[in-house]
Design a protein around this motif. Structure first.
Motif, mmCIF file in Angstrom:
data_model
loop_
_atom_site.group_PDB
_atom_site.id
_atom_site.type_symbol
_atom_site.label_atom_id
_atom_site.label_comp_id
_atom_site.label_asym_id
_atom_site.label_seq_id
_atom_site.Cartn_x
_atom_site.Cartn_y
_atom_site.Cartn_z
ATOM 1 N N ARG A 161 16.851 85.524 32.540
ATOM 2 C CA ARG A 161 17.763 85.900 33.332
ATOM 3 C C ARG A 161 17.335 86.898 34.210
ATOM 4 O O ARG A 161 17.492 86.848 35.671
ATOM 5 N N ILE A 162 16.593 87.827 34.146
ATOM 6 C CA ILE A 162 15.886 89.054 34.874
ATOM 7 C C ILE A 162 14.811 88.417 35.773
ATOM 8 O O ILE A 162 14.675 88.634 36.954
ATOM 9 N N GLU A 163 14.085 87.424 35.069
ATOM 10 C CA GLU A 163 13.092 86.639 35.978
ATOM 11 C C GLU A 163 13.525 85.689 37.066
ATOM 12 O O GLU A 163 13.122 85.768 38.147
ATOM 13 N N ALA A 164 14.714 85.348 36.762
ATOM 14 C CA ALA A 164 15.390 84.270 37.552
ATOM 15 C C ALA A 164 16.022 85.150 38.774
ATOM 16 O O ALA A 164 16.018 84.675 40.107
ATOM 17 N N LYS A 165 16.316 86.226 38.395
ATOM 18 C CA LYS A 165 17.003 87.444 39.213
ATOM 19 C C LYS A 165 15.733 87.859 40.414
ATOM 20 O O LYS A 165 15.957 87.818 41.469
ATOM 21 N N HIS A 170 12.536 87.678 45.318
ATOM 22 C CA HIS A 170 11.103 87.183 45.899
ATOM 23 C C HIS A 170 11.420 86.289 47.035
ATOM 24 O O HIS A 170 10.708 86.437 48.137
ATOM 25 N N LEU A 171 12.223 85.106 46.528
ATOM 26 C CA LEU A 171 12.267 83.855 47.619
ATOM 27 C C LEU A 171 13.086 84.476 48.826
ATOM 28 O O LEU A 171 12.791 84.247 49.617
ATOM 29 N N ALA A 172 13.876 85.520 48.601
ATOM 30 C CA ALA A 172 14.654 86.161 49.790
ATOM 31 C C ALA A 172 13.817 86.823 50.727
ATOM 32 O O ALA A 172 14.135 87.111 51.992
ATOM 33 N N GLY A 179 3.744 82.008 50.262
ATOM 34 C CA GLY A 179 3.806 83.524 49.487
ATOM 35 C C GLY A 179 3.863 84.497 50.261
ATOM 36 O O GLY A 179 3.842 85.657 49.484
ATOM 37 N N LEU A 180 3.545 84.591 51.396
ATOM 38 C CA LEU A 180 3.488 85.851 52.030
ATOM 39 C C LEU A 180 4.866 86.533 52.408
ATOM 40 O O LEU A 180 6.036 85.633 52.550
ATOM 41 N N PRO A 181 4.953 87.838 52.554
ATOM 42 C CA PRO A 181 6.370 88.402 53.144
ATOM 43 C C PRO A 181 6.941 87.545 54.211
ATOM 44 O O PRO A 181 6.050 87.032 55.127
ATOM 45 N N ASN A 182 8.130 87.354 54.260
ATOM 46 C CA ASN A 182 8.517 86.773 55.439
ATOM 47 C C ASN A 182 9.214 87.701 56.740
ATOM 48 O O ASN A 182 8.937 88.835 56.342
ATOM 49 N N ARG A 183 10.020 87.250 57.634
ATOM 50 C CA ARG A 183 10.074 88.183 58.707
ATOM 51 C C ARG A 183 10.929 89.278 58.431
ATOM 52 O O ARG A 183 10.898 90.370 58.888
ATOM 53 N N ARG A 184 12.080 89.054 57.268
ATOM 54 C CA ARG A 184 12.955 90.054 56.624
ATOM 55 C C ARG A 184 12.106 91.100 56.067
ATOM 56 O O ARG A 184 12.287 92.379 56.575
ATOM 57 N N LEU A 185 11.315 90.888 55.304
ATOM 58 C CA LEU A 185 10.425 92.034 54.605
ATOM 59 C C LEU A 185 9.648 92.511 55.405
ATOM 60 O O LEU A 185 9.431 93.713 55.407
ATOM 61 N N PHE A 186 8.974 91.920 56.450
ATOM 62 C CA PHE A 186 8.179 92.365 57.559
ATOM 63 C C PHE A 186 8.686 93.507 58.119
ATOM 64 O O PHE A 186 8.081 94.448 58.455
ATOM 65 N N GLN A 187 9.985 93.274 58.703
ATOM 66 C CA GLN A 187 10.667 94.180 59.386
ATOM 67 C C GLN A 187 10.844 95.223 58.749
ATOM 68 O O GLN A 187 10.932 96.456 59.189
ATOM 69 N N ASP A 188 11.300 95.111 57.345
ATOM 70 C CA ASP A 188 11.516 96.306 56.673
ATOM 71 C C ASP A 188 10.285 97.440 56.607
ATOM 72 O O ASP A 188 10.291 98.689 56.528
#
Length: 589
Positions: A161-165, A170-172, A179-188
């Motif tokens: 369950r923890i791995e799924a979470k 990670h996918l978000a 597999g690189l950070p997306n725009r959301r993580l980049f802006q953070d």
């Protein structure tokens, strides 16, 4: 089973004394029978009570036996401990946890677990906690049994369950493909990097990276090849960076890098050059040779902006400039760029209403046929009479129209208006209309041309469509198909700006093109450069060898005209013969 039952036995030989009606105290047979009947009923009741109690206790013992077996059969760890954390019992499924904890029955549980046991017991309230055990994660439920003086521990392995979470998290925040950070993580991360730079007085930079002509690779080699190339580029970018830097895929063929804690602009430029070099290395993907290049826009923070929006906007503006410089290069954001962007946006805004407001006009540049000395054709040139600003140079508004795809309705208007004016002129002239790269890729191009011809009533032979060499060669096979469909309508075709792009002679020979136009840059040097004379002569001979007419653009001197006549050029246009002029001033002659 230990059951105690008290029964009063009646000895038949003893005669009980009853106080009856007989003054001598003698019991009658009738009284005796009544007493026996009463005692028999009591005995039967006692026996039934005993039977029920035995049955109930047997049931209880069976249930206790089953309950005693439950922890052992439970696939999850079940433990019982005293209030001080001493382990009193553990089922077989607890073995893994006990090994991790290095404890056993009769010994204390780990301190952090024992503390919770004590708290739960004294508060008489269940409590739950998560603990790591090796590579696994368990949920522990502490259940107090106050009357018995102990606490039950029920454990569940929640690793999956923890791995799924974590996977969902990670996918978000990461790109599925690379597999690189997306725009959301980049802006953070960019927000954090800007805050750090402001707090400590340092510098950082954003490199906004766009692959050049990636759509062409997707279209020609397929999306699988395009996706594979994006993965390769992602790996190459990662190889250029320090651990403190961040690379992300923002979407499509757009990547971005946060370069943190830099000393000066030369360090930023150094990374940009490294990225350009790594990206441009050729790659073989499933038998396809791919030669990628990239353009980079650079924005320095906090100098160019103290927010993610400002920094990214600056990098995007610089990227636009890098592409305008010819691509495969980088450009730093400069303040004047912001003014240029504002101007482009204002132009785009005004372009959207310019057609309806009838702000566009057509001028014509006549073409001179060198064999007859007559002007029997002209090229239609669009001009924009922008309210309050006069005529705006096509070099300024056409790129904006192409980028915004407003060139499609503008090009449609140009074609229809040129044909209308040819019809109204009453002259038997041929009009040449330019097709932009965006127009040429429109699926309905052939239908648009057919409809415009039908609506105007102009004969197809009076229309020539000009397509640049670069546009024609972007997708030569598709271009040939479109060319043939257009020629089937009866119009003629010309390759514009010939010599400025890369042409495959095999394709050029197959194209159903009637004319090639030599670009002005080659005409400028004839008469002053033997190599230029030889080049133009070669183009003329090539065109004639393919049964095509040749037109030279930008002829401005008598000497240039004489040389072009001498080498057999068919047609010229330029200021030496005539400047562009409004339609009422142009007549076939």
């Amino acid at each position: 089973m230990n059951i105690r039952v008290e029964i009063i036995m009646l000895n038949i030989g003893d005669t009980p004394e009853f106080e009856g009606p007989d003054s001598k105290g003698q019991v009658s047979n009738e009284d005796l029978e009544k007493e026996l009947s009463r005692l028999t009923g009591e005995l039967a009741f006692a026996n039934e009570t005993l039977r029920k109690e035995v049955k109930e206790r047997e049931k209880t013992e069976r249930e206790n036996t089953e309950l005693a077996k439950f922890p052992e059969e439970n696939p999850n760890p079940v433990m019982r401990c005293s209030q001080d954390g001493t382990l009193l019992y553990a089922n077989q499924s607890s073995r893994f946890l006990l090994n991790i904890w290095e404890t056993a029955v009769g010994r204390r549980l780990p301190l952090n677990v024992s503390v919770i046991v004590g708290e739960v017991f004294h508060r008489a309230t269940p409590q739950e906690m998560e603990i790591a055990a090796g590579n696994q994660v368990y949920s522990l439920l502490f259940q107090p049994v106050a009357d018995s003086g102990y606490v039950y521990l029920y454990a569940r392995d929640i690793t999956a369950r923890i791995e799924a979470k974590q996977s969902l998290i990670h996918l978000a925040h990461h790109d599925d493909l690379t597999g690189l950070p997306n725009r959301r993580l980049f802006q953070d991360r960019l927000e954090s990097a800007i805050s750090h730079a402001k707090l400590h007085g340092g510098l950082g930079a954003v490199h906004l990276i766009d692959l050049d002509h990636f759509k062409d690779i997707n279209d020609s080699e397929g999306h699988a090849t395009g996706d594979a190339l994006l993965k390769v580029i992602a790996d190459r970018l990662c190889g250029c960076l320090r651990e403190s830097d961040t690379v992300a895929r923002l979407g499509g063929d757009e990547f971005a890098v946060i370069q943190a804690d830099v000393k000066d602009l030369s360090e930023i430029a150094g990374l940009a050059n490294s990225i350009l070099h790594q990206v441009s290395l050729p790659e073989n993907i499933d038998g396809h040779s791919v030669y990628p290049t990239a353009s980079i826009g650079l924005s320095v923070f906090p100098d160019d902006g103290d927010s993610t929006e400002q920094v990214l906007r600056g990098a995007d503006t610089a990227l636009y400039r890098a592409k305008a410089k010819g691509r495969a290069t980088y450009s730093f954001f400069e303040r004047q760029m912001h003014r240029a962007v504002k101007r482009r946006k204002a132009i785009e805004r005004d372009l959207r209403s310019a057609i309806d407001a009838q702000e566009f006009v057509l001028h014509y540049q006549p073409k001179l046929d060198l064999s007859s000395g007559l002007s029997l054709a002209a090229e239609a040139l669009i001009r924009w009479d922008r309210p309050g600003q006069g005529f705006l140079s096509p070099a300024e508004f056409i790129p904006v129209a192409e980028k915004s795809k407003l060139i499609v309705p503008i090009g449609s208007w140009t074609l229809a208006e040129a044909l209308r004016q040819v019809r109204e002129s009453g002259n038997d002239i041929k009009v040449a209309v330019n097709l932009s790269a965006v127009q040429f890729k429109e699926d309905n191009l052939v239908e648009l041309v057919r409809g415009s011809l039908d609506a105007s009533g102009v004969a197809p032979g009076n229309l020539e469509l000009e397509i640049t060499e670069t546009v024609a060669m972007e997708d030569a096979e598709n271009a040939e198909t479109v060319f043939r469909r257009l020629v089937d309508l009866g119009v003629s075709l010309a390759i514009d700006d010939f010599g400025t792009g890369y042409s495959s002679l095999s394709y050029l020979k197959q194209f159903p093109v009637q004319r090639i136009k030599i670009d002005k840059t080659f005409v400028d040097d004839i008469g002053s450069s033997e190599s230029a004379d030889a080049l133009v002569r070669a183009v003329v001979n090539l065109g004639h060898g393919f049964n095509m007419k040749v037109t030279a653009e930008g002829v401005e001197t008598e000497e240039q005209l004489a040389i072009l006549k001498d080498i057999g050029c068919d047609e010229i246009q330029g200021y030496f013969h005539s400047r562009h002029c409004p339609p009422m001033n142009f007549r076939a002659s």
